[in-house]
Design a protein around this motif. Structure first.
Motif, PDB file in Angstrom:
ATOM      1  N   ALA A 190      52.494  21.825 -87.632  1.00 40.47           N
ATOM      2  CA  ALA A 190      52.752  21.771 -89.076  1.00 40.47           C
ATOM      3  C   ALA A 190      53.071  23.158 -89.617  1.00 40.47           C
ATOM      4  O   ALA A 190      54.021  23.345 -90.394  1.00 40.47           O
ATOM      5  CB  ALA A 190      51.549  21.174 -89.804  1.00 40.47           C
ATOM      6  N   ALA A 191      52.271  24.161 -89.220  1.00 38.10           N
ATOM      7  CA  ALA A 191      52.504  25.520 -89.701  1.00 38.10           C
ATOM      8  C   ALA A 191      53.836  26.061 -89.192  1.00 38.10           C
ATOM      9  O   ALA A 191      54.592  26.697 -89.948  1.00 38.10           O
ATOM     10  CB  ALA A 191      51.358  26.428 -89.238  1.00 38.10           C
ATOM     11  N   GLN A 192      54.139  25.802 -87.946  1.00 43.12           N
ATOM     12  CA  GLN A 192      55.379  26.293 -87.350  1.00 43.12           C
ATOM     13  C   GLN A 192      56.605  25.722 -88.067  1.00 43.12           C
ATOM     14  O   GLN A 192      57.520  26.458 -88.470  1.00 43.12           O
ATOM     15  CB  GLN A 192      55.400  25.909 -85.881  1.00 43.12           C
ATOM     16  N   LEU A 193      56.633  24.405 -88.247  1.00 38.92           N
ATOM     17  CA  LEU A 193      57.782  23.779 -88.888  1.00 38.92           C
ATOM     18  C   LEU A 193      57.864  24.141 -90.367  1.00 38.92           C
ATOM     19  O   LEU A 193      58.964  24.301 -90.914  1.00 38.92           O
ATOM     20  CB  LEU A 193      57.708  22.261 -88.727  1.00 38.92           C
ATOM     21  N   ALA A 194      56.710  24.262 -91.019  1.00 36.57           N
ATOM     22  CA  ALA A 194      56.718  24.614 -92.443  1.00 36.57           C
ATOM     23  C   ALA A 194      57.330  26.000 -92.653  1.00 36.57           C
ATOM     24  O   ALA A 194      58.157  26.199 -93.551  1.00 36.57           O
ATOM     25  CB  ALA A 194      55.308  24.559 -93.008  1.00 36.57           C
ATOM     26  N   LEU A 195      56.929  26.966 -91.847  1.00 38.76           N
ATOM     27  CA  LEU A 195      57.475  28.318 -91.993  1.00 38.76           C
ATOM     28  C   LEU A 195      58.960  28.353 -91.656  1.00 38.76           C
ATOM     29  O   LEU A 195      59.745  29.046 -92.317  1.00 38.76           O
ATOM     30  CB  LEU A 195      56.704  29.286 -91.096  1.00 38.76           C
ATOM     31  N   ALA A 196      59.373  27.626 -90.595  1.00 39.36           N
ATOM     32  CA  ALA A 196      60.794  27.601 -90.235  1.00 39.36           C
ATOM     33  C   ALA A 196      61.620  26.957 -91.336  1.00 39.36           C
ATOM     34  O   ALA A 196      62.704  27.456 -91.687  1.00 39.36           O
ATOM     35  CB  ALA A 196      60.977  26.857 -88.917  1.00 39.36           C
ATOM     36  N   VAL A 237      68.820  30.152 -88.821  1.00 38.17           N
ATOM     37  CA  VAL A 237      67.564  30.807 -89.190  1.00 38.17           C
ATOM     38  C   VAL A 237      66.376  29.930 -88.778  1.00 38.17           C
ATOM     39  O   VAL A 237      65.366  30.425 -88.277  1.00 38.17           O
ATOM     40  CB  VAL A 237      67.535  31.096 -90.697  1.00 38.17           C
ATOM     41  N   PHE A 238      66.503  28.612 -88.980  1.00 41.63           N
ATOM     42  CA  PHE A 238      65.444  27.686 -88.565  1.00 41.63           C
ATOM     43  C   PHE A 238      65.178  27.834 -87.065  1.00 41.63           C
ATOM     44  O   PHE A 238      64.025  27.943 -86.633  1.00 41.63           O
ATOM     45  CB  PHE A 238      65.860  26.252 -88.896  1.00 41.63           C
ATOM     46  N   CYS A 239      66.249  27.847 -86.246  1.00 45.56           N
ATOM     47  CA  CYS A 239      66.088  27.988 -84.792  1.00 45.56           C
ATOM     48  C   CYS A 239      65.454  29.324 -84.436  1.00 45.56           C
ATOM     49  O   CYS A 239      64.583  29.400 -83.553  1.00 45.56           O
ATOM     50  CB  CYS A 239      67.446  27.861 -84.105  1.00 45.56           C
ATOM     51  N   LEU A 240      65.879  30.398 -85.124  1.00 43.85           N
ATOM     52  CA  LEU A 240      65.359  31.728 -84.824  1.00 43.85           C
ATOM     53  C   LEU A 240      63.871  31.813 -85.126  1.00 43.85           C
ATOM     54  O   LEU A 240      63.072  32.264 -84.289  1.00 43.85           O
ATOM     55  CB  LEU A 240      66.127  32.780 -85.619  1.00 43.85           C
ATOM     56  N   SER A 267      68.113  25.630 -77.756  1.00 46.43           N
ATOM     57  CA  SER A 267      67.681  24.851 -78.922  1.00 46.43           C
ATOM     58  C   SER A 267      68.756  24.770 -80.004  1.00 46.43           C
ATOM     59  O   SER A 267      68.666  23.942 -80.909  1.00 46.43           O
ATOM     60  CB  SER A 267      66.410  25.461 -79.523  1.00 46.43           C
ATOM     61  N   VAL A 268      69.784  25.637 -79.920  1.00 46.01           N
ATOM     62  CA  VAL A 268      70.784  25.694 -80.990  1.00 46.01           C
ATOM     63  C   VAL A 268      71.697  24.473 -81.018  1.00 46.01           C
ATOM     64  O   VAL A 268      71.902  23.884 -82.100  1.00 46.01           O
ATOM     65  CB  VAL A 268      71.603  27.001 -80.889  1.00 46.01           C
ATOM     66  N   PRO A 269      72.307  24.019 -79.879  1.00 51.53           N
ATOM     67  CA  PRO A 269      73.232  22.868 -79.964  1.00 51.53           C
ATOM     68  C   PRO A 269      72.614  21.614 -80.578  1.00 51.53           C
ATOM     69  O   PRO A 269      73.210  21.031 -81.499  1.00 51.53           O
ATOM     70  CB  PRO A 269      73.654  22.654 -78.501  1.00 51.53           C
ATOM     71  N   LEU A 317      72.180  22.155 -84.300  1.00 51.46           N
ATOM     72  CA  LEU A 317      73.441  22.066 -85.045  1.00 51.46           C
ATOM     73  C   LEU A 317      73.825  20.611 -85.284  1.00 51.46           C
ATOM     74  O   LEU A 317      74.315  20.255 -86.366  1.00 51.46           O
ATOM     75  CB  LEU A 317      74.546  22.785 -84.277  1.00 51.46           C
ATOM     76  N   LEU A 318      73.597  19.771 -84.279  1.00 54.74           N
ATOM     77  CA  LEU A 318      73.890  18.344 -84.435  1.00 54.74           C
ATOM     78  C   LEU A 318      73.002  17.736 -85.518  1.00 54.74           C
ATOM     79  O   LEU A 318      73.475  16.995 -86.393  1.00 54.74           O
ATOM     80  CB  LEU A 318      73.687  17.621 -83.108  1.00 54.74           C
TER      81      LEU A 318
END
Length: 461
Positions: A111-117, A152-155, A184-186, A189-190
């Motif tokens: 939850a914390a990881q996805l929230a910050l991203a 930025v989300f992926c980074l 994780s980028v492709p 992007l989809l």
């Protein structure tokens, strides 16, 4: 990191311009579709199970947490909501979704990881004026802002995952971390394109209804993918069960099957084999000795050389192995690799005496991997030899017993990635294990008169 999340989530309260019904609907959609993509019951279904007093089924642990993540709804939130509101959308699905033990800690971390991203991605989208461009359906400006937000989300997500892996003691070089981030980028992007479509539909005449309808094909695709993941997990469980059965019978080769599978993969990747075939080859290498289930346990555990009759009884294990797995369609060409992994390129192997290119490619790879691990592992009759000595023996036998191409591939792969043989169990092996160089037979023991006593050599039959 956990302290930064509450600060992000407090932002909407002070902003005072949050569309809370939209936040709630997006959070519900994200949580439901995220569970669906991982092959687990949705939060609503989980609640229904609990109300009826039934156990909630979990997603297979094989895929690991976030193994089948579904981000289009979360990316739509990034594009349509303020940063903190977008972060809020990520939290319920992560806290209620499937994961592996320790569940509470992993759910809080997810939850914390996805929230910050999500917070960082939404902030970048706003800084670039994406919200204004999206409201006016101005393209490609809005699409470029969405692309920046996805990157930025992926980074951020990749950096946080890398930091957690380092804290957990998983050491990997910058090259591997970079490849993981690039990989994780492709898919992101989809999913980002799907999120942009949802956001555009939501801003249109039919609002949320059109956006939810647009999610239908994406949801079906995620569900089909989840079923494929479950099938792959079942295949891996089948292979593990067979390997464990072999290792219960033949305690001295415990771990040998997995190491042969790993060495086979090293060779295959050095040869540039397609990844789908690499996965099948890993199954073949791991199951190469499954036919020993049909061999007498006393012969497998014999602490000394075998007679000719006993050796022939052991040498039929590739045939038994092929019979055991021939109905497992998912193994494909792995079955031929199991049957022929003791053939020799000079035609003096078994069970069919094939030679050269007539031996299936999988079998030629497994033959080298099997011999290499046998030579570097301690058995009841011989201590494991150094990697350098095993490599020299493989090179000496290349062209007669082994395919020179496969030998060279293993040598290069081991030079690049290293090789760590399995250590002896605590307390060592029972009795004194002789330290005998390769090529020298172990001392023969007197056996009952069932035939001439012979050496088992440096590897397993």
């Amino acid at each position: 990191m956990l302290l930064a999340v509450p600060a992000c989530l407090l932002w909407p309260v002070s902003d005072g311009q949050v569309d809370w019904p939209r936040v709630a609907l997006l959070a519900l959609l994200h949580g439901c579709l995220e569970s669906l993509a991982q092959g687990a019951p949705t939060p609503c279904a989980r609640l229904w199970y609990r109300l009826r007093g039934r156990t909630v089924p979990e997603a297979p642990a094989e895929g690991g947490p976030r193994g089948g993540s579904f981000f289009p709804v979360l990316f739509a939130a990034v594009l349509m909501l303020p940063p903190a509101a977008a972060a809020l959308v990520a939290v319920p699905g992560a806290l209620l979704g499937p994961t592996t033990a320790p569940r509470t800690l992993r759910r809080v971390w997810n939850a914390a990881q996805l929230a910050l991203a999500a917070f960082a991605a939404a902030a970048v989208f706003r800084v670039l004026g994406g919200e204004r461009l999206l409201a006016g359906s101005r393209f490609p400006g809005a699409a470029l802002g969405a692309l920046a937000a996805v990157l930025v989300f992926c980074l951020v997500n990749g950096v946080l995952v890398g930091a957690m892996r380092r804290l957990a003691g998983c050491r990997s070089g910058p090259g591997r971390a970079g490849r993981r981030l690039a990989g994780s980028v492709p898919p992101a992007l989809l999913h980002g394109a799907g999120g942009l479509m949802i956001a555009v539909l939501w801003q249109g005449t039919y609002g949320a209804f059109a956006a939810v309808l647009g999610l239908l094909p994406l949801s079906i695709s995620a569900w089909v993918s989840a079923q494929g993941d479950r099938e792959q997990a079942a295949h891996r469980a089948t292979v593990r069960a067979l390997v464990q059965a072999v290792e219960i019978k033949d305690a001295y080769t415990r771990g040998h099957s997995e190491r042969v599978g790993r060495a086979s993969v090293l060779i295959a990747r050095q040869l540039g084999m397609a990844e789908e075939r690499v996965r099948t080859l890993h199954f073949a290498g791991t199951l190469h000795d499954v036919g020993k289930l049909a061999v007498a346990t006393e012969l497998l555990r014999r602490n000394g050389p075998l007679t000719e009759v006993e050796r022939r009884a052991v040498e039929v294990h590739p045939v038994f192995g092929h019979r055991l797995v021939r109905e497992l369609a998912f193994l494909g060409e792995a079955r031929e690799g199991i049957l022929h992994h003791h053939e020799r390129v000079d035609g003096r192997g078994y069970p069919h005496g094939l030679e050269g290119d007539g031996i299936p490619e999988f079998a030629r790879i497994i033959s080298v991997a099997d011999a290499f691990d046998s030579m570097t592992s301690t058995r009841s009759y011989r201590r494991g030899r150094p990697v350098e000595e095993a490599v020299a023996e493989l090179e000496r036998c290349a062209g007669s017993q082994f395919d020179p191409v496969m030998v060279r591939a293993l040598v290069v792969a081991v030079g690049e990635h290293g090789w760590q043989p399995e250590p002896a169990p605590p307390g060592g092996w029972d009795g004194e294990v002789p330290d005998i160089p390769l090529g020298v037979p172990e001392p023969a023991r007197r056996l009952p008169a069932q035939g001439r006593a012979v050496s088992t050599g440096g590897g397993s039959p």
